[in-house]
Design a protein around this motif. Sequence first.
Motif, short mmCIF file in Angstrom:
data_model
loop_
_atom_site.label_atom_id
_atom_site.label_comp_id
_atom_site.label_asym_id
_atom_site.label_seq_id
_atom_site.Cartn_x
_atom_site.Cartn_y
_atom_site.Cartn_z
N ARG A 156 0.84 -1.21 0.00
CA ARG A 156 0.00 0.00 0.00
C ARG A 156 0.87 1.25 0.00
N ALA A 157 1.92 1.24 0.83
CA ALA A 157 2.81 2.40 0.91
C ALA A 157 3.54 2.63 -0.41
N ALA A 158 3.79 1.55 -1.13
CA ALA A 158 4.48 1.66 -2.41
C ALA A 158 3.53 2.03 -3.55
N GLY A 159 2.25 2.19 -3.22
CA GLY A 159 1.27 2.56 -4.24
C GLY A 159 0.76 1.38 -5.04
N GLU A 160 1.04 0.17 -4.59
CA GLU A 160 0.61 -1.03 -5.30
C GLU A 160 -0.65 -1.58 -4.64
N LEU A 161 -1.71 -0.80 -4.70
CA LEU A 161 -2.95 -1.18 -4.02
C LEU A 161 -3.55 -2.46 -4.57
N SER A 162 -3.44 -2.68 -5.86
CA SER A 162 -4.02 -3.90 -6.44
C SER A 162 -3.32 -5.15 -5.92
N ARG A 163 -2.07 -5.01 -5.48
CA ARG A 163 -1.35 -6.14 -4.89
C ARG A 163 -1.53 -6.20 -3.38
N ALA A 164 -1.86 -5.07 -2.76
CA ALA A 164 -2.06 -5.03 -1.31
C ALA A 164 -3.41 -5.61 -0.90
N ILE A 165 -4.43 -5.38 -1.71
CA ILE A 165 -5.78 -5.79 -1.33
C ILE A 165 -5.90 -7.30 -1.10
N PRO A 166 -5.36 -8.17 -1.96
CA PRO A 166 -5.44 -9.60 -1.66
C PRO A 166 -4.74 -9.99 -0.35
N LEU A 167 -3.67 -9.29 0.00
CA LEU A 167 -2.99 -9.57 1.26
C LEU A 167 -3.86 -9.14 2.45
N TYR A 168 -4.50 -7.99 2.33
CA TYR A 168 -5.42 -7.55 3.37
C TYR A 168 -6.61 -8.49 3.49
N ASN B 201 -8.20 -6.95 16.84
CA ASN B 201 -7.25 -7.12 15.73
C ASN B 201 -7.97 -7.42 14.43
N THR B 202 -9.09 -8.13 14.50
CA THR B 202 -9.89 -8.39 13.30
C THR B 202 -10.48 -7.08 12.77
N LEU B 203 -10.91 -6.25 13.68
CA LEU B 203 -11.47 -4.95 13.27
C LEU B 203 -10.40 -4.07 12.62
N ILE B 204 -9.17 -4.16 13.11
CA ILE B 204 -8.07 -3.43 12.49
C ILE B 204 -7.84 -3.95 11.08
N SER B 205 -7.88 -5.27 10.92
CA SER B 205 -7.70 -5.87 9.59
C SER B 205 -8.79 -5.41 8.63
N ARG B 206 -10.02 -5.36 9.13
CA ARG B 206 -11.14 -4.91 8.30
C ARG B 206 -10.94 -3.44 7.90
N ASN B 207 -10.47 -2.64 8.83
CA ASN B 207 -10.23 -1.22 8.55
C ASN B 207 -9.11 -1.05 7.52
N ASN B 208 -8.05 -1.84 7.64
CA ASN B 208 -6.95 -1.77 6.68
C ASN B 208 -7.44 -2.11 5.27
N LEU B 209 -8.25 -3.15 5.16
CA LEU B 209 -8.79 -3.54 3.86
C LEU B 209 -9.68 -2.44 3.30
N ALA B 210 -10.55 -1.89 4.13
CA ALA B 210 -11.44 -0.82 3.67
C ALA B 210 -10.64 0.40 3.22
N GLY B 211 -9.59 0.73 3.93
CA GLY B 211 -8.77 1.87 3.56
C GLY B 211 -8.09 1.67 2.21
N ALA B 212 -7.60 0.45 1.98
CA ALA B 212 -6.95 0.16 0.70
C ALA B 212 -7.96 0.21 -0.45
N ILE B 213 -9.14 -0.36 -0.23
CA ILE B 213 -10.17 -0.34 -1.27
C ILE B 213 -10.61 1.11 -1.53
N GLY B 214 -10.75 1.89 -0.47
CA GLY B 214 -11.14 3.29 -0.61
C GLY B 214 -10.13 4.09 -1.41
N ARG B 215 -8.86 3.83 -1.22
CA ARG B 215 -7.84 4.55 -1.99
C ARG B 215 -7.81 4.10 -3.44
N LEU B 216 -8.15 2.83 -3.69
CA LEU B 216 -8.16 2.32 -5.05
C LEU B 216 -9.31 2.93 -5.85
#
Length: 83
Positions: free
Chosen positions: A37-49, A66-81
Amino acid sequence: MGNGSASARAVTPIPRKRKRQAEPWPLPITTAGGGRRAAGELSRAIPLYEATLANSERVLGSDHPNTLISRNNLAGAIGRLVI
């Protein structure tokens, strides 16, 4: 004191608290997703999230912090994409 009765006394062991084991947490996958995500590779980050979230829900449950944090990380990556 000098009659040897001290050696005949029963010694009661002091109960020790067990160290709490760390909860399983898919940190390497989360870290890899964050790096992508930091490298701007959101399409590769989302499957990991997504994998992190699935593992967290399976191991920790859907309401665990911790599950809620994971859900938030995924939502943030999708939102940026999407933006």
